[in-house]
Design a protein around this motif. Structure first.
Motif, PDB file in Angstrom:
ATOM      1  N   ILE A 103      -5.247   9.420   6.490  1.00  0.00           N
ATOM      2  CA  ILE A 103      -3.946   8.795   6.213  1.00  0.00           C
ATOM      3  C   ILE A 103      -3.866   7.408   6.832  1.00  0.00           C
ATOM      4  N   THR A 104      -4.300   7.280   8.077  1.00  0.00           N
ATOM      5  CA  THR A 104      -4.215   5.992   8.763  1.00  0.00           C
ATOM      6  C   THR A 104      -5.139   4.965   8.122  1.00  0.00           C
ATOM      7  N   ALA A 105      -6.284   5.410   7.597  1.00  0.00           N
ATOM      8  CA  ALA A 105      -7.203   4.477   6.948  1.00  0.00           C
ATOM      9  C   ALA A 105      -6.578   3.827   5.721  1.00  0.00           C
ATOM     10  N   TRP A 106      -5.562   4.489   5.127  1.00  0.00           N
ATOM     11  CA  TRP A 106      -4.902   3.898   3.962  1.00  0.00           C
ATOM     12  C   TRP A 106      -4.138   2.634   4.324  1.00  0.00           C
ATOM     13  N   ILE A 107      -3.804   2.450   5.596  1.00  0.00           N
ATOM     14  CA  ILE A 107      -3.088   1.226   5.994  1.00  0.00           C
ATOM     15  C   ILE A 107      -3.909  -0.001   5.631  1.00  0.00           C
ATOM     16  N   GLY A 108      -5.179   0.001   6.052  1.00  0.00           N
ATOM     17  CA  GLY A 108      -6.041  -1.128   5.716  1.00  0.00           C
ATOM     18  C   GLY A 108      -6.443  -1.154   4.257  1.00  0.00           C
ATOM     19  N   SER A 109      -6.613   0.017   3.653  1.00  0.00           N
ATOM     20  CA  SER A 109      -7.053   0.051   2.263  1.00  0.00           C
ATOM     21  C   SER A 109      -5.974  -0.430   1.303  1.00  0.00           C
ATOM     22  N   ILE A 110      -4.723  -0.093   1.576  1.00  0.00           N
ATOM     23  CA  ILE A 110      -3.630  -0.609   0.737  1.00  0.00           C
ATOM     24  C   ILE A 110      -3.592  -2.132   0.805  1.00  0.00           C
ATOM     25  N   CYS A 111      -3.841  -2.668   1.986  1.00  0.00           N
ATOM     26  CA  CYS A 111      -3.894  -4.122   2.135  1.00  0.00           C
ATOM     27  C   CYS A 111      -4.955  -4.714   1.218  1.00  0.00           C
ATOM     28  N   MET A 112      -6.154  -4.116   1.206  1.00  0.00           N
ATOM     29  CA  MET A 112      -7.223  -4.630   0.360  1.00  0.00           C
ATOM     30  C   MET A 112      -6.953  -4.367  -1.113  1.00  0.00           C
ATOM     31  N   VAL A 113      -6.333  -3.223  -1.444  1.00  0.00           N
ATOM     32  CA  VAL A 113      -5.993  -2.943  -2.839  1.00  0.00           C
ATOM     33  C   VAL A 113      -5.052  -4.009  -3.387  1.00  0.00           C
ATOM     34  N   LEU A 114      -4.019  -4.336  -2.630  1.00  0.00           N
ATOM     35  CA  LEU A 114      -3.069  -5.351  -3.079  1.00  0.00           C
ATOM     36  C   LEU A 114      -3.715  -6.728  -3.098  1.00  0.00           C
TER      37      LEU A 114
END
Length: 477
Positions: free
Chosen positions: A89-100
């Protein structure tokens, strides 16, 4: 040689004003600094990632313990636990940043026309600095981090990354390969110092220190963006545009899609690059946690692994930039390095000591340095005038696919208690896709050689015909 020079000029690959003067130098400096500041934060996310996991577990533990008699005692839940699914779940913080960062590439491409590259990058600098500072200062759950770091920081990153990279083909021609390497090196020089500095700040000043640090970096990127100057190549392209001009020259936000439609070769290459970035993001986000949990290393030694990786990648980017212009096809160089990096990841389960993990970090960084050729390779495939559209398209595709890596690796850790499967499977995919790309490039290289030979034969025939006409006239006289 003269025909070759004229052909390159007609394709828009050369211009007497490119590579000269303060416009190109200042713009390269601004692009370098903006990328340095952004990736100081983003590729150092592993430090913040580990810190946030501990913070969230402390909050959850203390909320659960409030009703017990021991609620007044502070208990450290630890980093290496994997029974609460916080890793994924916490890894999604950085991944959402890269997705956007990738998904909003059409928006940033569109805004660069009416606002200009300089204004778009300045706006992005303010947004990413604000989002990352708030994440470090006020978040108490992964979902708050997703909104602040992921969404706000991702929007800011979208206005920085692709515009900064797309400036390079507009300002350089003869030295495009080297300029590409220098610009990309900033993406790794930033985290080279970012990881140890962030770790030292969080150890001494906790979350508040990180918030101030991220805010200052946002201001640094904002200030240096003022140095960006308009490109003479872009000005020439705009002045030459007519209602009958190709869509790539005039179509704004959709230009990157229309240009790819006429250059399908670049789509395959971008997909292969997405696989490499998939592996790179897994390594950058999770290697520190692997070192601390599997090898029982201290935080300082673990964070230095990212320093080794990023420093070797930054140096390698400049080296590949120097070499790339001297090879017949830079794609061969890129894919060969990708095969090596994938092979290194396949043997990741064997790196069971700090020395071996450090050697892996250096070697992996040197091979990943092939990323420094990205703007140059895009220009090689599409031509210099369309290269900015290719950069935005590359950011769009890789930004959608590559960020899936860290959450998947985090969930696999929660499931199996280690990261070995993530590295082995992803490494095999990288080796396979790079091998296929080499085969495709060999096919396209033969076609290019055939066309060049046909052109040369036509030129020889035309020259012979012209000479025969001249001889007949001279004879008749």
């Amino acid at each position: 040689m003269l025909r070759f020079w004229n052909a390159r000029t007609m394709r828009g690959l050369t211009s007497p004003s490119i590579d000269r003067g303060w416009r190109s130098i200042f713009t390269l400096l601004a692009a370098f600094t903006s990328l340095f500041a952004f990736f100081f934060n983003y590729y150092s996310f592993a430090v913040l990632y580990n810190h946030l996991i501990v913070v969230y577990r402390q909050i959850d533990h203390n909320q659960t313990a409030e009703a017990s008699a021991n609620s007044s005692s502070w208990v450290e839940p630890g980093l290496c636990s994997h029974d609460d699914n916080l890793g994924g779940i916490t890894a999604w913080i950085g991944s959402i940043c890269m997705v956007l960062l990738g998904a909003l590439s059409p928006v940033s491409a569109y805004l660069c026309r009416p606002l200009g590259y300089r204004m778009v990058i300045m706006i992005g600098s303010l947004l990413f600095g604000l989002g990352m500072s708030l994440t470090a200062a006020v978040t108490t759950s992964p979902w708050q981090g997703v909104l602040l770091y992921g969404v706000l920081g991702g929007v800011g990153g979208a206005f920085i990354y692709a515009p900064a990279l797309s400036l390079i083909p507009l300002h350089f021609d003869k030295h495009l390969s080297l300029a590409s390497g220098i610009a990309i090196s900033a993406c790794f020089l930033g985290p080279t110092v970012g990881s140890p500095i962030s770790q030292a700040v969080v150890d001494r000043f906790d979350s508040g220190g990180l918030a101030i640090l991220y805010g200052l970096l946002g201001l640094l990127s904002f200030g240096t963006a003022i140095l960006i100057r308009p490109s003479l190549r872009a000005t020439e392209a705009t002045s030459e545009a007519t209602p009958e001009a190709t869509p790539e020259a005039t179509n704004g936000a959709l230009a990157m899609f229309t240009s790819a439609k006429e250059n399908p070769r670049v789509i395959v290459w971008i997909f292969v690059m997405a696989c490499e970035f998939f592996l790179l993001l897994i390594t950058i986000v999770h290697m520190i946690r692997h070192a601390e949990c599997s090898l029982q290393l201290d935080t300082t030694s673990s964070s230095l692994l990212l320093t080794y990786l990023n420093l070797s990648t930054a140096l390698g980017s400049v080296i590949t930039g120097l070499v790339g212009r001297r090879v017949k096809s830079p794609i061969y160089l890129q894919m060969s390095l990708m095969i090596i990096s994938g092979s290194l990841a396949v043997f990741f389960p064997l790196y069971n000591s700090y020395v071996l993990l450090a050697i892996f970090s250096v070697l992996f960084g040197l091979t990943v340095s092939m990323a420094g050729l990205m703007p140059f390779v895009i220009s090689f495939i599409m031509g210099a005038r369309l290269a900015p559209h290719g950069v935005f398209l590359m950011t769009f595709v890789t930004g959608i696919l590559a960020p899936l890596g860290p959450p998947l690796a985090g969930w696999m850790y929660d499931l199996f208690g280690n990261y070995q499967y993530s590295f082995v499977v992803t490494g095999l995919v990288v080796v396979l896709t790079a091998t296929v790309e080499i085969g495709l490039e060999a096919v396209f290289q033969r076609k290019r050689n055939r066309r060049e030979k046909e052109t040369q034969d036509e030129t020889i025939i035309e020259t012979a015909f012209h000479d025969s006409i001249v001889n007949i006239r001279e004879t008749s006289l």
